[in-house]
Scaffold this motif. Structure first.
Motif, PDB file in Angstrom:
ATOM      1  N   LEU A   3       0.820  -1.218   0.000  1.00  0.00           N
ATOM      2  CA  LEU A   3       0.000   0.000   0.000  1.00  0.00           C
ATOM      3  C   LEU A   3       0.850   1.262   0.000  1.00  0.00           C
ATOM      4  O   LEU A   3       0.391   2.327  -0.428  1.00  0.00           O
ATOM      5  CB  LEU A   3      -0.942   0.005   1.203  1.00  0.00           C
ATOM      6  CG  LEU A   3      -2.015  -1.088   1.245  1.00  0.00           C
ATOM      7  CD1 LEU A   3      -2.974  -0.845   2.404  1.00  0.00           C
ATOM      8  CD2 LEU A   3      -2.787  -1.165  -0.067  1.00  0.00           C
ATOM      9  N   ASP A   4       2.091   1.163   0.468  1.00  0.00           N
ATOM     10  CA  ASP A   4       2.965   2.336   0.471  1.00  0.00           C
ATOM     11  C   ASP A   4       3.231   2.860  -0.935  1.00  0.00           C
ATOM     12  O   ASP A   4       3.616   4.029  -1.104  1.00  0.00           O
ATOM     13  CB  ASP A   4       4.292   2.003   1.150  1.00  0.00           C
ATOM     14  CG  ASP A   4       4.138   1.775   2.648  1.00  0.00           C
ATOM     15  OD1 ASP A   4       3.121   2.235   3.206  1.00  0.00           O
ATOM     16  OD2 ASP A   4       5.020   1.144   3.249  1.00  0.00           O
ATOM     17  N   ASP A   5       3.035   2.028  -1.948  1.00  0.00           N
ATOM     18  CA  ASP A   5       3.254   2.466  -3.331  1.00  0.00           C
ATOM     19  C   ASP A   5       2.295   3.588  -3.722  1.00  0.00           C
ATOM     20  O   ASP A   5       2.587   4.364  -4.643  1.00  0.00           O
ATOM     21  CB  ASP A   5       3.090   1.292  -4.302  1.00  0.00           C
ATOM     22  CG  ASP A   5       4.203   0.252  -4.132  1.00  0.00           C
ATOM     23  OD1 ASP A   5       5.252   0.592  -3.553  1.00  0.00           O
ATOM     24  OD2 ASP A   5       4.001  -0.895  -4.573  1.00  0.00           O
ATOM     25  N   PHE A   6       1.167   3.680  -3.027  1.00  0.00           N
ATOM     26  CA  PHE A   6       0.201   4.737  -3.346  1.00  0.00           C
ATOM     27  C   PHE A   6       0.766   6.126  -3.048  1.00  0.00           C
ATOM     28  O   PHE A   6       0.307   7.119  -3.617  1.00  0.00           O
ATOM     29  CB  PHE A   6      -1.097   4.534  -2.564  1.00  0.00           C
ATOM     30  CG  PHE A   6      -2.044   3.560  -3.198  1.00  0.00           C
ATOM     31  CD1 PHE A   6      -2.933   3.966  -4.167  1.00  0.00           C
ATOM     32  CD2 PHE A   6      -2.035   2.225  -2.820  1.00  0.00           C
ATOM     33  CE1 PHE A   6      -3.807   3.073  -4.760  1.00  0.00           C
ATOM     34  CE2 PHE A   6      -2.903   1.317  -3.395  1.00  0.00           C
ATOM     35  CZ  PHE A   6      -3.799   1.732  -4.370  1.00  0.00           C
ATOM     36  N   SER A   7       1.741   6.194  -2.168  1.00  0.00           N
ATOM     37  CA  SER A   7       2.300   7.493  -1.812  1.00  0.00           C
ATOM     38  C   SER A   7       2.896   8.204  -3.020  1.00  0.00           C
ATOM     39  O   SER A   7       2.859   9.442  -3.103  1.00  0.00           O
ATOM     40  CB  SER A   7       3.374   7.314  -0.727  1.00  0.00           C
ATOM     41  OG  SER A   7       3.866   8.561  -0.296  1.00  0.00           O
ATOM     42  N   GLY A 251      -8.823   0.492   0.024  1.00  0.00           N
ATOM     43  CA  GLY A 251      -8.401   0.560  -1.372  1.00  0.00           C
ATOM     44  C   GLY A 251      -9.199   1.576  -2.162  1.00  0.00           C
ATOM     45  O   GLY A 251      -8.652   2.293  -3.012  1.00  0.00           O
ATOM     46  N   PHE A 252     -10.503   1.668  -1.866  1.00  0.00           N
ATOM     47  CA  PHE A 252     -11.369   2.633  -2.533  1.00  0.00           C
ATOM     48  C   PHE A 252     -10.907   4.058  -2.257  1.00  0.00           C
ATOM     49  O   PHE A 252     -10.790   4.884  -3.174  1.00  0.00           O
ATOM     50  CB  PHE A 252     -12.799   2.429  -2.048  1.00  0.00           C
ATOM     51  CG  PHE A 252     -13.803   3.394  -2.608  1.00  0.00           C
ATOM     52  CD1 PHE A 252     -14.397   3.163  -3.837  1.00  0.00           C
ATOM     53  CD2 PHE A 252     -14.164   4.535  -1.901  1.00  0.00           C
ATOM     54  CE1 PHE A 252     -15.328   4.048  -4.359  1.00  0.00           C
ATOM     55  CE2 PHE A 252     -15.085   5.420  -2.410  1.00  0.00           C
ATOM     56  CZ  PHE A 252     -15.672   5.185  -3.643  1.00  0.00           C
ATOM     57  N   LEU A 253     -10.620   4.371  -1.005  1.00  0.00           N
ATOM     58  CA  LEU A 253     -10.193   5.722  -0.638  1.00  0.00           C
ATOM     59  C   LEU A 253      -8.864   6.082  -1.296  1.00  0.00           C
ATOM     60  O   LEU A 253      -8.683   7.209  -1.777  1.00  0.00           O
ATOM     61  CB  LEU A 253     -10.083   5.833   0.879  1.00  0.00           C
ATOM     62  CG  LEU A 253     -11.405   5.958   1.629  1.00  0.00           C
ATOM     63  CD1 LEU A 253     -11.210   5.700   3.115  1.00  0.00           C
ATOM     64  CD2 LEU A 253     -12.026   7.331   1.397  1.00  0.00           C
ATOM     65  N   ALA A 272     -11.790   4.946  10.082  1.00  0.00           N
ATOM     66  CA  ALA A 272     -10.721   3.987  10.352  1.00  0.00           C
ATOM     67  C   ALA A 272     -10.008   3.599   9.071  1.00  0.00           C
ATOM     68  O   ALA A 272      -8.766   3.525   9.024  1.00  0.00           O
ATOM     69  CB  ALA A 272     -11.299   2.745  11.034  1.00  0.00           C
ATOM     70  N   CYS A 273     -10.771   3.350   8.022  1.00  0.00           N
ATOM     71  CA  CYS A 273     -10.163   2.999   6.736  1.00  0.00           C
ATOM     72  C   CYS A 273      -9.350   4.170   6.196  1.00  0.00           C
ATOM     73  O   CYS A 273      -8.267   3.976   5.608  1.00  0.00           O
ATOM     74  CB  CYS A 273     -11.250   2.605   5.739  1.00  0.00           C
ATOM     75  SG  CYS A 273     -12.201   1.152   6.255  1.00  0.00           S
ATOM     76  N   ALA A 274      -9.836   5.375   6.395  1.00  0.00           N
ATOM     77  CA  ALA A 274      -9.093   6.561   5.963  1.00  0.00           C
ATOM     78  C   ALA A 274      -7.779   6.676   6.720  1.00  0.00           C
ATOM     79  O   ALA A 274      -6.742   7.062   6.158  1.00  0.00           O
ATOM     80  CB  ALA A 274      -9.944   7.814   6.168  1.00  0.00           C
ATOM     81  N   LEU A 275      -7.783   6.335   8.009  1.00  0.00           N
ATOM     82  CA  LEU A 275      -6.562   6.421   8.800  1.00  0.00           C
ATOM     83  C   LEU A 275      -5.532   5.403   8.323  1.00  0.00           C
ATOM     84  O   LEU A 275      -4.336   5.703   8.250  1.00  0.00           O
ATOM     85  CB  LEU A 275      -6.891   6.200  10.279  1.00  0.00           C
ATOM     86  CG  LEU A 275      -5.781   6.520  11.280  1.00  0.00           C
ATOM     87  CD1 LEU A 275      -5.361   7.974  11.198  1.00  0.00           C
ATOM     88  CD2 LEU A 275      -6.229   6.171  12.696  1.00  0.00           C
ATOM     89  N   VAL A 276      -5.994   4.198   7.976  1.00  0.00           N
ATOM     90  CA  VAL A 276      -5.084   3.202   7.410  1.00  0.00           C
ATOM     91  C   VAL A 276      -4.518   3.717   6.082  1.00  0.00           C
ATOM     92  O   VAL A 276      -3.318   3.599   5.811  1.00  0.00           O
ATOM     93  CB  VAL A 276      -5.797   1.855   7.203  1.00  0.00           C
ATOM     94  CG1 VAL A 276      -4.859   0.854   6.532  1.00  0.00           C
ATOM     95  CG2 VAL A 276      -6.294   1.294   8.530  1.00  0.00           C
ATOM     96  N   ALA A 277      -5.394   4.300   5.267  1.00  0.00           N
ATOM     97  CA  ALA A 277      -4.948   4.830   3.970  1.00  0.00           C
ATOM     98  C   ALA A 277      -3.960   5.967   4.154  1.00  0.00           C
ATOM     99  O   ALA A 277      -2.985   6.085   3.398  1.00  0.00           O
ATOM    100  CB  ALA A 277      -6.161   5.290   3.160  1.00  0.00           C
ATOM    101  N   GLN A 278      -4.187   6.814   5.138  1.00  0.00           N
ATOM    102  CA  GLN A 278      -3.243   7.908   5.392  1.00  0.00           C
ATOM    103  C   GLN A 278      -1.879   7.368   5.785  1.00  0.00           C
ATOM    104  O   GLN A 278      -0.841   7.929   5.414  1.00  0.00           O
ATOM    105  CB  GLN A 278      -3.761   8.814   6.505  1.00  0.00           C
ATOM    106  CG  GLN A 278      -2.873  10.022   6.772  1.00  0.00           C
ATOM    107  CD  GLN A 278      -2.914  10.497   8.214  1.00  0.00           C
ATOM    108  OE1 GLN A 278      -3.024   9.692   9.133  1.00  0.00           O
ATOM    109  NE2 GLN A 278      -2.838  11.800   8.410  1.00  0.00           N
ATOM    110  N   ARG A 279      -1.875   6.272   6.522  1.00  0.00           N
ATOM    111  CA  ARG A 279      -0.597   5.666   6.927  1.00  0.00           C
ATOM    112  C   ARG A 279       0.206   5.239   5.697  1.00  0.00           C
ATOM    113  O   ARG A 279       1.432   5.287   5.700  1.00  0.00           O
ATOM    114  CB  ARG A 279      -0.889   4.470   7.829  1.00  0.00           C
ATOM    115  CG  ARG A 279       0.314   3.833   8.486  1.00  0.00           C
ATOM    116  CD  ARG A 279       0.849   4.700   9.619  1.00  0.00           C
ATOM    117  NE  ARG A 279       1.866   3.976  10.382  1.00  0.00           N
ATOM    118  CZ  ARG A 279       1.688   3.500  11.604  1.00  0.00           C
ATOM    119  NH1 ARG A 279       0.519   3.689  12.216  1.00  0.00           N
ATOM    120  NH2 ARG A 279       2.647   2.862  12.219  1.00  0.00           N
TER     121      ARG A 279
END
Length: 376
Positions: A3-7, A251-253, A272-279
């Motif tokens: 998921l870090d690749d999204f950065s 994944g959606f966010l 919560a999902c947004a917080l994971v995505a922000q990470r």
């Protein structure tokens, strides 16, 4: 999948366009600041759309990710375990607050079954065709799903975001339909914020009594012990204490941020999902709005961590996307005001105007300031 690749894929809304929007706002007939937070919303939308003036919100859409959570077997919810499909059916039948609001606002609703614990024949094929697994594991004693299922769920969310962006949707309203989902969401938030179970445990949208609250707090405490060792890997964290629906929302966010598609978050689950995505991608929250205060202490901690200020605080705790949808007219109003209010006439702004072919105003004032007469 990492998921870090999204950065590397996510950019912030255009800062130059936002400055242009601010300058445009200063020229409108209503003084700057008179519209309060609506000014900020209009400028944010301009930056997201890369358009000045902002374009109206014409194709919003609600997406609800649905799933059952095994931890509900412990009696941590006001609803019986494995009954999320009843919420889905009620929403499809127009018999939930979200459905009523969507009908009133003429906003289409899409429900995605990521992990319902029911026979697929009970619901339309359009709902169940994306299911990753049937229900999730009891996160206090076992993983919510396998690593492969977590990746499949994230890819599901990415695909849904792409479908919406490609279809012309210009604003997403994100919610969830789940039983036990707030327990998993609160665990994720407690783990990522480094807090204890008692700090994040709320009473959920269905409401629970004190005994159920104690059971929920104990379940989150036990799940936290399992979550902390995997904090360094967001995908593994979702597999351990999340669920297919939460992984899909994450994944959606992320993909909505990649596609420059703004999202209004609902309650504690989407937060919560947004917080994971922000990470995974620190710029992603710039594409989201917090729709409402849900009353869940975990949501407050997550929004504080992401520096998101909710648009509404009306005491709506029902969840299911209702609070986020209530915020939609406010966002649409901000866009309409920014786009349709006329600018002040030049004479009202102190700018130079021409009279009989000669420029007056600032030049005349400069002549007087230099000791001459405006009539010279």
């Amino acid at each position: 999948m990492n998921l870090d690749d999204f950065s590397d894929l996510i950019e912030r809304p255009d800062g130059g366009v936002r400055r242009d929007a601010e300058e445009h706002r200063e020229r409108l007939i209503v003084p700057p600041g008179a519209l309060g937070r609506l000014d900020e919303l209009g400028e944010w939308l301009s930056a997201a759309q890369q358009a000045v003036p902002v374009k109206p919100i014409e194709q919003p859409r609600v997406v609800l990710f649905a799933g059952d959570h095994g931890v509900a077997e412990l009696g941590v919810s006001g609803r019986a375990a494995g009954t999320t499909h009843e919420l889905v059916r009620a929403t499809l039948d127009g018999a939930t607050p979200l459905a009523v609001l969507a009908r009133r606002f003429s906003v289409p609703v899409r429900i995605v079954d990521a992990g319902l614990d029911c026979d697929p024949e009970l619901l339309p094929e359009s709902v169940v065709r994306h299911r990753v697994r049937r229900g999730s594991g009891r996160i206090d004693i076992e993983d919510a799903m396998t690593a492969e299922e977590a990746e499949q769920a994230v890819r599901l969310g990415i695909a849904i975001a792409d479908e919406e962006a490609d279809s012309g949707t210009d604003l997403m309203v994100l919610g969830d339909l789940s039983v036990g989902g707030t327990t998993a969401a609160s665990t994720l938030i407690a783990a990522l914020c480094g807090t204890d179970a008692s700090v994040v445990t709320g009473r959920g949208g269905a409401g629970i009594d004190d005994l159920a609250w104690m059971r929920k707090c104990a379940a989150i405490r036990d799940a936290l012990r399992r979550a902390r060792p995997v904090l360094g890997d967001q995908l593994e964290l979702l597999a351990t204490v999340g669920g297919a629906d939460l992984a899909a929302m994450t994944g959606f966010l992320l993909q909505c941020a990649v596609r420059r598609l703004p999202v209004i978050l609902d309650g504690v689950v989407s937060s919560a999902c947004a917080l994971v995505a922000q990470r995974a991608a620190f710029r992603a929250p710039d594409w989201w709005l917090a729709g409402q205060v849900s009353g869940e202490p975990a949501q407050t901690k997550a929004l504080d961590r992401m520096a998101l200020n909710p648009l509404l605080d009306q005491g709506v705790i029902v969840g299911e996307g209702s609070g986020a949808l209530l915020a939609l007219p406010l966002v649409q109003a901000a866009a309409a005001l920014a786009a349709e209010l006329p600018e002040r006439a030049p004479s009202d702004t102190g700018e130079d105007v021409e009279k009989d072919g000669e420029k007056v105003g600032d030049e005349a004032g400069a002549t007087v300031a230099n000791g001459g007469s405006a009539d010279d």
